[in-house]
Design a protein around this motif. Sequence first.
Motif, PDB file in Angstrom:
ATOM      1  N   ARG A  45      25.238 -43.262  74.814  1.00  0.00           N
ATOM      2  CA  ARG A  45      25.793 -43.810  76.066  1.00  0.00           C
ATOM      3  C   ARG A  45      27.317 -43.907  75.976  1.00  0.00           C
ATOM      4  O   ARG A  45      28.020 -43.607  76.937  1.00  0.00           O
ATOM      5  N   LYS A  46      27.824 -44.360  74.822  1.00  0.00           N
ATOM      6  CA  LYS A  46      29.277 -44.478  74.669  1.00  0.00           C
ATOM      7  C   LYS A  46      29.957 -43.120  74.759  1.00  0.00           C
ATOM      8  O   LYS A  46      31.033 -42.996  75.344  1.00  0.00           O
ATOM      9  N   ALA A  47      29.342 -42.110  74.182  1.00  0.00           N
ATOM     10  CA  ALA A  47      29.905 -40.759  74.266  1.00  0.00           C
ATOM     11  C   ALA A  47      29.936 -40.293  75.710  1.00  0.00           C
ATOM     12  O   ALA A  47      30.912 -39.674  76.162  1.00  0.00           O
ATOM     13  N   ASN A  48      28.886 -40.598  76.451  1.00  0.00           N
ATOM     14  CA  ASN A  48      28.834 -40.233  77.869  1.00  0.00           C
ATOM     15  C   ASN A  48      29.906 -40.977  78.650  1.00  0.00           C
ATOM     16  O   ASN A  48      30.566 -40.392  79.516  1.00  0.00           O
ATOM     17  N   PRO A  58      29.355 -44.761  90.661  1.00  0.00           N
ATOM     18  CA  PRO A  58      28.597 -46.019  90.607  1.00  0.00           C
ATOM     19  C   PRO A  58      27.848 -46.189  89.283  1.00  0.00           C
ATOM     20  O   PRO A  58      27.535 -47.295  88.890  1.00  0.00           O
ATOM     21  N   MET A  59      27.577 -45.092  88.581  1.00  0.00           N
ATOM     22  CA  MET A  59      26.856 -45.176  87.313  1.00  0.00           C
ATOM     23  C   MET A  59      27.701 -45.792  86.205  1.00  0.00           C
ATOM     24  O   MET A  59      27.203 -46.047  85.122  1.00  0.00           O
ATOM     25  N   MET A  60      28.968 -46.017  86.470  1.00  0.00           N
ATOM     26  CA  MET A  60      29.859 -46.545  85.449  1.00  0.00           C
ATOM     27  C   MET A  60      30.145 -48.039  85.634  1.00  0.00           C
ATOM     28  O   MET A  60      30.967 -48.602  84.918  1.00  0.00           O
ATOM     29  N   SER A  61      29.458 -48.697  86.559  1.00  0.00           N
ATOM     30  CA  SER A  61      29.716 -50.125  86.783  1.00  0.00           C
ATOM     31  C   SER A  61      29.183 -50.941  85.601  1.00  0.00           C
ATOM     32  O   SER A  61      28.327 -50.504  84.846  1.00  0.00           O
ATOM     33  N   THR A  64      25.399 -51.556  85.859  1.00  0.00           N
ATOM     34  CA  THR A  64      24.604 -50.392  85.466  1.00  0.00           C
ATOM     35  C   THR A  64      24.612 -50.234  83.953  1.00  0.00           C
ATOM     36  O   THR A  64      23.568 -49.946  83.350  1.00  0.00           O
ATOM     37  N   GLN A  65      25.735 -50.470  83.327  1.00  0.00           N
ATOM     38  CA  GLN A  65      25.811 -50.383  81.874  1.00  0.00           C
ATOM     39  C   GLN A  65      24.913 -51.427  81.216  1.00  0.00           C
ATOM     40  O   GLN A  65      24.253 -51.161  80.206  1.00  0.00           O
ATOM     41  N   PHE A  66      24.852 -52.618  81.809  1.00  0.00           N
ATOM     42  CA  PHE A  66      23.985 -53.679  81.288  1.00  0.00           C
ATOM     43  C   PHE A  66      22.518 -53.259  81.374  1.00  0.00           C
ATOM     44  O   PHE A  66      21.760 -53.420  80.412  1.00  0.00           O
ATOM     45  N   PHE A  67      22.112 -52.722  82.510  1.00  0.00           N
ATOM     46  CA  PHE A  67      20.728 -52.296  82.663  1.00  0.00           C
ATOM     47  C   PHE A  67      20.404 -51.087  81.783  1.00  0.00           C
ATOM     48  O   PHE A  67      19.284 -50.955  81.295  1.00  0.00           O
ATOM     49  N   HIS A  68      21.386 -50.230  81.559  1.00  0.00           N
ATOM     50  CA  HIS A  68      21.179 -49.126  80.624  1.00  0.00           C
ATOM     51  C   HIS A  68      20.902 -49.654  79.224  1.00  0.00           C
ATOM     52  O   HIS A  68      20.027 -49.139  78.517  1.00  0.00           O
ATOM     53  N   ASP A  72      17.587 -49.000  77.139  1.00  0.00           N
ATOM     54  CA  ASP A  72      17.647 -48.377  75.819  1.00  0.00           C
ATOM     55  C   ASP A  72      16.895 -49.210  74.782  1.00  0.00           C
ATOM     56  O   ASP A  72      16.201 -48.661  73.923  1.00  0.00           O
ATOM     57  N   SER A  73      17.018 -50.537  74.855  1.00  0.00           N
ATOM     58  CA  SER A  73      16.306 -51.405  73.915  1.00  0.00           C
ATOM     59  C   SER A  73      14.802 -51.260  74.067  1.00  0.00           C
ATOM     60  O   SER A  73      14.068 -51.145  73.075  1.00  0.00           O
ATOM     61  N   GLN A  74      14.337 -51.270  75.314  1.00  0.00           N
ATOM     62  CA  GLN A  74      12.901 -51.124  75.554  1.00  0.00           C
ATOM     63  C   GLN A  74      12.408 -49.738  75.150  1.00  0.00           C
ATOM     64  O   GLN A  74      11.317 -49.595  74.586  1.00  0.00           O
TER      65      GLN A  74
END
Length: 97
Positions: A45-48, A58-61, A64-68, A72-74
């Motif tokens: 994700r960080k590389a992206n 909007p994918m960079m808010s 959205t990062q929090f939900f990503h 990822d954890s799940q």
Amino acid sequence: MLSGINPTFDMSVSANSSAEKVEDIESAARAFESLFVNELLKSMRKANEAMMAGSELPMMSKDTQFFHSMFDSQLAEHLSASGGLGIAQALIRQLGD
């Protein structure tokens, strides 16, 4: 020899300890694999994000990062529980001996 100790009881306790040890190793191996996969996804994700730096998508808010990160954890937990990358099985083989 100590009097009053039932040898069959001692054997059952050691058998239970062995079974518990195997369960502990399996649990720890799956937890390690889950943590490893989660870190792998986080790095991806960080590389992206680095590639998308400066964009106003909007994918960079932050939301959205929090939900990503939650996703990822799940995903990491699910992957490790279902066989994942095989890291847990390798650790179980290595530590089980």
